[in-house]
Design a protein around this motif. Structure first.
Motif, mmCIF file in Angstrom:
data_model
loop_
_atom_site.group_PDB
_atom_site.id
_atom_site.type_symbol
_atom_site.label_atom_id
_atom_site.label_comp_id
_atom_site.label_asym_id
_atom_site.label_seq_id
_atom_site.Cartn_x
_atom_site.Cartn_y
_atom_site.Cartn_z
ATOM 1 N N PRO A 41 6.221 7.408 -3.394
ATOM 2 C CA PRO A 41 7.485 6.842 -3.596
ATOM 3 C C PRO A 41 7.982 7.016 -5.052
ATOM 4 N N GLY A 42 9.059 7.318 -5.040
ATOM 5 C CA GLY A 42 9.650 7.744 -6.649
ATOM 6 C C GLY A 42 8.980 8.928 -7.573
ATOM 7 N N ALA A 92 0.691 7.832 -0.224
ATOM 8 C CA ALA A 92 1.678 8.745 -0.165
ATOM 9 C C ALA A 92 1.950 9.410 1.147
ATOM 10 N N VAL A 93 3.089 10.069 1.293
ATOM 11 C CA VAL A 93 3.312 10.815 2.444
ATOM 12 C C VAL A 93 2.633 12.518 2.385
ATOM 13 N N TYR A 94 1.863 12.949 3.342
ATOM 14 C CA TYR A 94 1.130 13.837 3.098
ATOM 15 C C TYR A 94 1.601 14.834 3.843
ATOM 16 N N THR A 115 2.721 13.023 7.332
ATOM 17 C CA THR A 115 1.995 11.616 7.767
ATOM 18 C C THR A 115 1.548 10.838 6.599
ATOM 19 N N GLN A 116 2.148 9.398 6.883
ATOM 20 C CA GLN A 116 1.905 8.281 5.688
ATOM 21 C C GLN A 116 0.373 7.886 5.902
ATOM 22 N N VAL A 117 0.108 8.042 4.475
ATOM 23 C CA VAL A 117 -1.590 7.464 4.121
ATOM 24 C C VAL A 117 -1.075 6.306 2.888
#
Length: 121
Positions: A41-42, A92-94, A115-117
Motif C-alpha cells: 500500500p502506498g 503486499a499484493v503479489y 493475490t494478497q499476502v
C-alpha cells in the motif's frame, strides 16, 4: 489470450510460510521467463524474483534472498513462489508476470490479477 492466475495468498504470522502459484494459459509457457512482483500500500510495484524459461537461472531482490524461492513446472504451466520466514514488510499484493522473452533481461508484458499476502507481527 494470455491469462495468468495467481493463488495461495492469505494471512500468516511473522516467521511463517506461504506458497504462491501462478497458472498460465494461452501461451507456450516453456518459451518464456516468468517472475513475481509485489506492491505494498502506498508504494510502487517492485521486483521480487524471476526464473528463466527452463528454470536454469533465477534472480532475487536483496530483500527476499535466502527466504523466498521461485520454481516452475513447465508440464503444468505453473510458476511457484515459496515464501519462508515471512516478515510484516512482505505484506503486499503479489503479481505473477510473463516476460517478453525466454530470459528475464527482457520486460514483463503480461500480468496476473494479484493475490494478497498479509503478514502479521
Amino acid at each position: 489470450q494470455v491469462q495468468l492466475v495467481e493463488s495461495g495468498g492469505g494471512l500468516v504470522q511473522a516467521g511463517g510460510s506461504l506458497r504462491l502459484s501462478c497458472v498460465a494459459s494461452g501461451l507456450t509457457f516453456s518459451y518464456y521467463a516468468m517472475g513475481w512482483f509485489r506492491q505494498a500500500p502506498g508504494k510502487e510495484r517492485e521486483f521480487v524474483t524471476a526464473i528463466s524459461w527452463n528454470g536454469g537461472s533465477t534472480d532475487y531482490a536483496d530483500s527476499v534472498k535466502g527466504r523466498f524461492a521461485i520454481s516452475r513446472d513447465n508440464a503444468k504451466n505453473t510458476v511457484y513462489l515459496q515464501m519462508n520466514s515471512l516478515k510484516p514488510e512482505d505484506t503486499a499484493v503479489y503479481y505473477c508476470a510473463r516476460y517478453h522473452l525466454y530470459n528475464y533481461d527482457s520486460t514483463p508484458n503480461y500480468w496476473g490479477q494479484g493475490t494478497q499476502v498479509t503478514v502479521s507481527s
